[in-house]
Write an enzyme that holds these catalytic residues in place. Structure first.
Site, PDB file in Angstrom:
ATOM      1  N   HIS A   1      39.585  44.083  17.812  1.00  0.00           N
ATOM      2  CA  HIS A   1      38.046  44.501  17.410  1.00  0.00           C
ATOM      3  C   HIS A   1      37.120  43.501  17.984  1.00  0.00           C
ATOM      4  CE1 HIS A   1      35.521  47.155  14.708  1.00  0.00           C
ATOM      5  NE2 HIS A   1      34.641  46.810  15.844  1.00  0.00           N
TER       6      HIS A   1
ATOM      7  N   TYR B   1      35.716  49.764   9.881  1.00  0.00           N
ATOM      8  CA  TYR B   1      34.998  51.100   9.376  1.00  0.00           C
ATOM      9  C   TYR B   1      35.433  51.609   8.024  1.00  0.00           C
ATOM     10  CZ  TYR B   1      33.882  50.814  14.241  1.00  0.00           C
ATOM     11  OH  TYR B   1      33.527  50.371  15.494  1.00  0.00           O
TER      12      TYR B   1
END
Length: 272
Positions: A115, A37
């Site tokens: 992730h 992000y």
């Protein structure tokens, strides 16, 4: 882990801090970020500002995620450790992009996830062993995986030392995508399931079934979807940059969806 989290995916730059502070002011105590992000440092700075107002660090639960492995186990570990520094604002390596090898001196994250199961078994193993090391050092209070399917979790049994601590597996979950087999597997093995995109990426807000349930309870469709996740035993991670929407999304504890209405929403599974 607080049952309602605040996601910061696709919130960037100057917008990150105000959004996180609005969420924490609205009662959220769980913020979900990631190297991918590119906003770990902004999240960390916002948490510091909130802590300066008297909120104890132990009351704020911060999750981050390692994006991919590096050239070796040590380099992968250093990549993950740098995230700890960005999130807890001690030993920050400066660029906030998840790619640096900063030491991340001191501090901790509450939950550190792999992730994605990208790159094959070797890469998954390197990332998991890096997180295990952070866990052993106390720099990650818990570790887990994200977006893993059953076969990926089963494969971990061949290399994980602390597989029992794979506490979460965030997946896209909402009435139209319930992933029942995976959810049942996670429950059987004590893996908490987080729901990212619990609002179905805002693409179903005008669905007639959802609207009818929302009107029945005098709530917004978003509030119904978040409450639905909570009653399913998932940990929803809604996101927004608008303070009024952030507050609204947290107002989901003053009602309960009936079994009949839950079944109505359940029936939407796989309906696109």
């Amino acid at each position: 882990m607080p049952l309602l989290g605040f996601g910061v995916y696709q919130i960037h730059g100057p917008a990150v801090g105000p959004a996180c502070e609005a969420a924490l002011a609205a009662g959220y105590r769980h913020v979900d970020t990631a190297q991918l992000y590119c906003n770990e440092a902004e999240v960390g700075a916002a948490v510091v500002r909130v802590l300066s107002g008297g909120v104890p660090r132990a009351d704020v639960f911060v999750t981050t995620k390692i994006r991919h492995s590096a050239r070796s186990g040590e380099a992968t570990y250093r990549r993950a450790r740098a995230s700890v520094g960005r999130v807890d604002q001690r030993g920050v390596d400066g660029d906030g992009d998840g790619e640096g090898d900063g030491e991340g001196e001191g501090g901790y994250v509450d939950l550190f996830l792999v992730h994605m199961p990208w790159g094959g078994r070797r890469e998954r193993r390197l990332m998991w062993l890096a997180l295990e090391k952070l866990f052993e050092e106390g720099r990650a209070r818990a570790i887990g995986v994200s977006n893993y399917e059953i076969e990926h979790i089963e494969d971990m049994r061949g290399y994980a030392k602390v597989l029992a601590l794979t506490t979460t597996n965030p997946k896209q979950l909402h009435p139209w995508k319930q992933q029942r087999e995976l959810v049942a597997y996670c429950r059987k093995h004590g893996i908490v399931v987080q729901a990212y995109s619990p609002l179905a990426r805002a693409g179903k807000m005008e669905d007639p079934t959802l609207v009818a349930v929302a009107e029945k309870y005098g709530k917004t469709p978003a509030q119904i979807l978040i409450r639905y996740s909570l009653q399913k035993g998932w940990v929803p991670l809604p996101k927004s940059e608008r303070p009024e929407r952030i507050r609204e999304n947290a107002m989901v504890y003053d009602f309960e969806i009936s079994d009949e209405a839950m079944e109505t929403l359940d029936a939407l599974d796989e309906q696109d």
